[in-house]
Design an enzyme around this catalytic site. Sequence first.
Site, PDB file in Angstrom:
ATOM      1  N   ASP A 170       0.881  -1.168   0.000  1.00 49.67           N
ATOM      2  CA  ASP A 170       0.000   0.000   0.000  1.00 49.67           C
ATOM      3  C   ASP A 170       0.913   1.210   0.000  1.00 49.67           C
ATOM      4  O   ASP A 170       1.509   1.549   1.018  1.00 49.67           O
ATOM      5  CB  ASP A 170      -0.884  -0.036   1.260  1.00 49.67           C
ATOM      6  CG  ASP A 170      -1.699   1.245   1.445  1.00 49.67           C
ATOM      7  OD1 ASP A 170      -1.659   2.127   0.558  1.00 49.67           O
ATOM      8  OD2 ASP A 170      -2.362   1.363   2.490  1.00 49.67           O
ATOM      9  N   LYS A 220       3.046  10.984  -3.435  1.00 49.14           N
ATOM     10  CA  LYS A 220       1.960  10.368  -4.197  1.00 49.14           C
ATOM     11  C   LYS A 220       1.089  11.414  -4.885  1.00 49.14           C
ATOM     12  O   LYS A 220       0.474  11.145  -5.914  1.00 49.14           O
ATOM     13  CB  LYS A 220       1.109   9.510  -3.252  1.00 49.14           C
ATOM     14  CG  LYS A 220       0.097   8.619  -3.931  1.00 49.14           C
ATOM     15  CD  LYS A 220      -0.575   7.741  -2.894  1.00 49.14           C
ATOM     16  CE  LYS A 220      -1.618   6.830  -3.477  1.00 49.14           C
ATOM     17  NZ  LYS A 220      -2.185   5.955  -2.432  1.00 49.14           N
ATOM     18  N   GLU A 223      -7.224   0.616  -4.663  1.00 46.99           N
ATOM     19  CA  GLU A 223      -7.288   0.552  -3.198  1.00 46.99           C
ATOM     20  C   GLU A 223      -8.648   0.068  -2.687  1.00 46.99           C
ATOM     21  O   GLU A 223      -8.699  -0.804  -1.817  1.00 46.99           O
ATOM     22  CB  GLU A 223      -6.913   1.910  -2.597  1.00 46.99           C
ATOM     23  CG  GLU A 223      -5.428   2.206  -2.749  1.00 46.99           C
ATOM     24  CD  GLU A 223      -5.074   3.674  -2.558  1.00 46.99           C
ATOM     25  OE1 GLU A 223      -5.935   4.450  -2.088  1.00 46.99           O
ATOM     26  OE2 GLU A 223      -3.934   4.042  -2.897  1.00 46.99           O
ATOM     27  N   ASP A 264     -12.673   5.892   2.553  1.00 50.91           N
ATOM     28  CA  ASP A 264     -11.246   5.935   2.884  1.00 50.91           C
ATOM     29  C   ASP A 264     -10.847   7.347   3.298  1.00 50.91           C
ATOM     30  O   ASP A 264     -10.759   8.246   2.464  1.00 50.91           O
ATOM     31  CB  ASP A 264     -10.440   5.472   1.662  1.00 50.91           C
ATOM     32  CG  ASP A 264      -8.927   5.453   1.913  1.00 50.91           C
ATOM     33  OD1 ASP A 264      -8.473   5.989   2.951  1.00 50.91           O
ATOM     34  OD2 ASP A 264      -8.198   4.917   1.061  1.00 50.91           O
TER      35      ASP A 264
HETATM   36  P1  ADP Z   1      -2.806   7.638   3.995  1.00 53.04           P
HETATM   37  O1  ADP Z   1      -3.770   6.718   3.351  1.00 53.04           O
HETATM   38  O2  ADP Z   1      -2.994   9.061   3.560  1.00 53.04           O
HETATM   39  O3  ADP Z   1      -1.402   7.198   3.863  1.00 53.04           O
HETATM   40  P2  ADP Z   1      -3.463   6.672   6.698  1.00 53.04           P
HETATM   41  O4  ADP Z   1      -4.537   5.769   6.332  1.00 53.04           O
HETATM   42  O5  ADP Z   1      -2.215   6.082   7.205  1.00 53.04           O
HETATM   43  O6  ADP Z   1      -3.137   7.731   5.556  1.00 53.04           O
HETATM   44  O7  ADP Z   1      -4.064   7.678   7.800  1.00 53.04           O
HETATM   45  C1  ADP Z   1      -3.292   8.639   8.444  1.00 53.04           C
HETATM   46  C2  ADP Z   1      -4.198   9.494   9.280  1.00 53.04           C
HETATM   47  O8  ADP Z   1      -4.874   8.694  10.244  1.00 53.04           O
HETATM   48  C3  ADP Z   1      -3.419  10.546  10.060  1.00 53.04           C
HETATM   49  O9  ADP Z   1      -4.096  11.788   9.990  1.00 53.04           O
HETATM   50  C4  ADP Z   1      -3.450   9.993  11.488  1.00 53.04           C
HETATM   51  O10 ADP Z   1      -3.362  10.998  12.466  1.00 53.04           O
HETATM   52  C5  ADP Z   1      -4.815   9.332  11.512  1.00 53.04           C
HETATM   53  N1  ADP Z   1      -4.928   8.377  12.620  1.00 53.04           N
HETATM   54  C6  ADP Z   1      -4.139   7.316  12.861  1.00 53.04           C
HETATM   55  N2  ADP Z   1      -4.538   6.679  13.988  1.00 53.04           N
HETATM   56  C7  ADP Z   1      -5.604   7.360  14.459  1.00 53.04           C
HETATM   57  C8  ADP Z   1      -6.459   7.213  15.615  1.00 53.04           C
HETATM   58  N3  ADP Z   1      -6.268   6.239  16.506  1.00 53.04           N
HETATM   59  N4  ADP Z   1      -7.467   8.103  15.769  1.00 53.04           N
HETATM   60  C9  ADP Z   1      -7.648   9.095  14.883  1.00 53.04           C
HETATM   61  N5  ADP Z   1      -6.890   9.293  13.799  1.00 53.04           N
HETATM   62  C10 ADP Z   1      -5.874   8.439  13.585  1.00 53.04           C
HETATM   63 MG    MG Z   2      -4.474   5.144   2.335  1.00 53.68          MG
END
Ligand code: ADP
Ligand code: MG
Length: 624
Positions: free
Chosen positions: A25, A87, A186, A208
């Site tokens: 991913d 990205k 995705e 998402d």
């Molecule tokens: P991406 O798909 O953009 O790479 P992610 O799916 O990894 O991103 O999500 C990252 C986001 O999720 C960040 O803003 C992070 O702060 C938030 N996040 C991660 N864990 C938690 C949580 N326990 N509660 C709320 N937000 C969260």
């Molecule tokens: Mg993502």
Amino acid sequence: MALLQLAEPGQSAAPHQHRLAAGIDLGTTNSLVATVRSGRAETLPDEQGRHLLPSVVRYLEDGAIAVGEGAKAAAADDPLNSIASVKRLIGRGIGEIAALGSRLPYEFVAVESAVPRIRTRRGEVSPVEVSAEILRVLARRAEAALGGELAGVVITVPAYFDEPQRQATKDAARLAGLKVFRLLSEPTAAAVAYGLDQGAEGLHAVYDLGGGTFDISILRLRRGVFEVLASGGDSALGGDDFDRALARWIMTLAGIEDDADHRVLRRLMRDACAAKEQLSAVERVPLRIERGDGTIWESELTRATFESLIDPLIARTLAGCRRALRDAGVRAAEVADVVLVGGATRVPLVRRRVAELFAGEPLAGIDPERVVAIGAALQADLLAGNRPADEMLLLDVIPLSLGVETMGGLVERIIPRNSVIPAARAQEFTTFKDGQTAMAIHVLQGERDLVSDCRSLARFDLRGIPPMVAGAARIRILFEVDADGLLNVTATETRTGVRAEVSVKPSYGLTDGEIETMLRDSLAHAGEDLAARRLREEQVEARRSVEALRAALARDGEALLSAGERARLEAALTEVGRIAAGADAEAIRSAVAGLEQTCGFYVERRMNRAIHDAMAGRRVEDFE
Ligand code: ADP
Ligand code: MG
């Protein structure tokens, strides 16, 4: 020169050893790698036990390249050499990047080739090169965990990624020395992780909410394939905006100005993010914020307050969902499952709002940050050929059956419609005539029984078959469809190894509408086809009997039969030939049965003679 079906050895696809594969991913904020081990898909941690790799690449002074946590931590102090969210840039022209606005702190170099490059102390780097660094780290992690080289990977991309963005992602993988089995969207990966592809046909939504992006996809599972009916979202809305909303609230209450020291602001953002993440699990968190003037502002933040701050942001995602539903032409109530993806869907209010909109609890049993990588790993494992056919994911299927022409203008199906790709099946055929040295192979696509009703894909000849009596040659015809839908047909004479092959793209040029029509026709004509098939089969049977008898007469007719007997058999053969040219399947069947009776005495004589010949010169003991 034609085919005659002989035997069906069943599904071929020789068992091969386990091949190492991984799902990646490649996220805007974080990236992950997952693999299937002992039948379970799981994401892989680094040496410190961290599964998420921040998608940040930093070019250091000493020429080294840092990827992940270290690069992220240093990003604020070294923004020009720390590339985050690459990205957003991959596969884009300079014009599109300019349109992304002021959120990008890098210096771009617009070059004529239209591929923008970023100026760093390492020199100019392209988004493809930056992405390759992330992929390299993840691939190494997988290889270390699996203890070997990866045969290939599946990399996920957003459903809306266009051809240049997909191509650039593939280029990044190539640069990292990886073989891409395929790119997977995705939302499809997330649906696969939940096994929705194995469930009933219907509508699914994938919500998402990542760090900086929101994506909503409406999928339809039909005939085992996920079709993206609509995708939408907001490329500038994510969990990071929750942090900003909270930070703004704190600044107002704590009296921190916009022009405060950047270290103070950075700390504040980190604290806001930490508070947000904690509030997903607890009802209230203490806040201790440095004002920058040496004093500390202390307070408490409740989940309710936080929710009031982010509700407007969540409302924007819901508006995006409604739009996507409208685009897809479906109502929220028709959606069977909603899959939650992205770290920000951990926020309880997000879950509540999504549940309200779709009138049902969303699927969140699999960690929303890992679910895409897990689906990709399942798909990678499948494409590496590590799972038995009956466990295969119905992800991409062959829309119409593939087969070959057999005697009588009939189609013998080799790979049936809706078979999962990649697929490989073989069937054995034999020669129809004595001494036949070539065979015409006609590859067809369609659901109908007659060649004339199917679509011709390719024709090729297998030549150089050693002359043998009819039925003695063993011709193995292998149909292989690879992950990209490319068909390869190989014909091999198994004793001599003589072979010939051809590659065709089966779906090329066929629209969904055409596929639909072909399927409908096959249903409408099912009865008619059955009768036609029966007639053709009887005709083939009759011709085969006639050919066999003629060949026998030519060999030993004179030795074993009187002139009168020969004339009687010749007349019977002519009569069967005449009836077989007609259209009465039943008449042909009884004519063939009659012929067998008529020539019964001759067959008996031949058998006795064969036994006599075989025993000549040997002692009886040899046969005991
Ligand atoms: P991406 O798909 O953009 O790479 P992610 O799916 O990894 O991103 O999500 C990252 C986001 O999720 C960040 O803003 C992070 O702060 C938030 N996040 C991660 N864990 C938690 C949580 N326990 N509660 C709320 N937000 C969260
Ligand atoms: Mg993502």
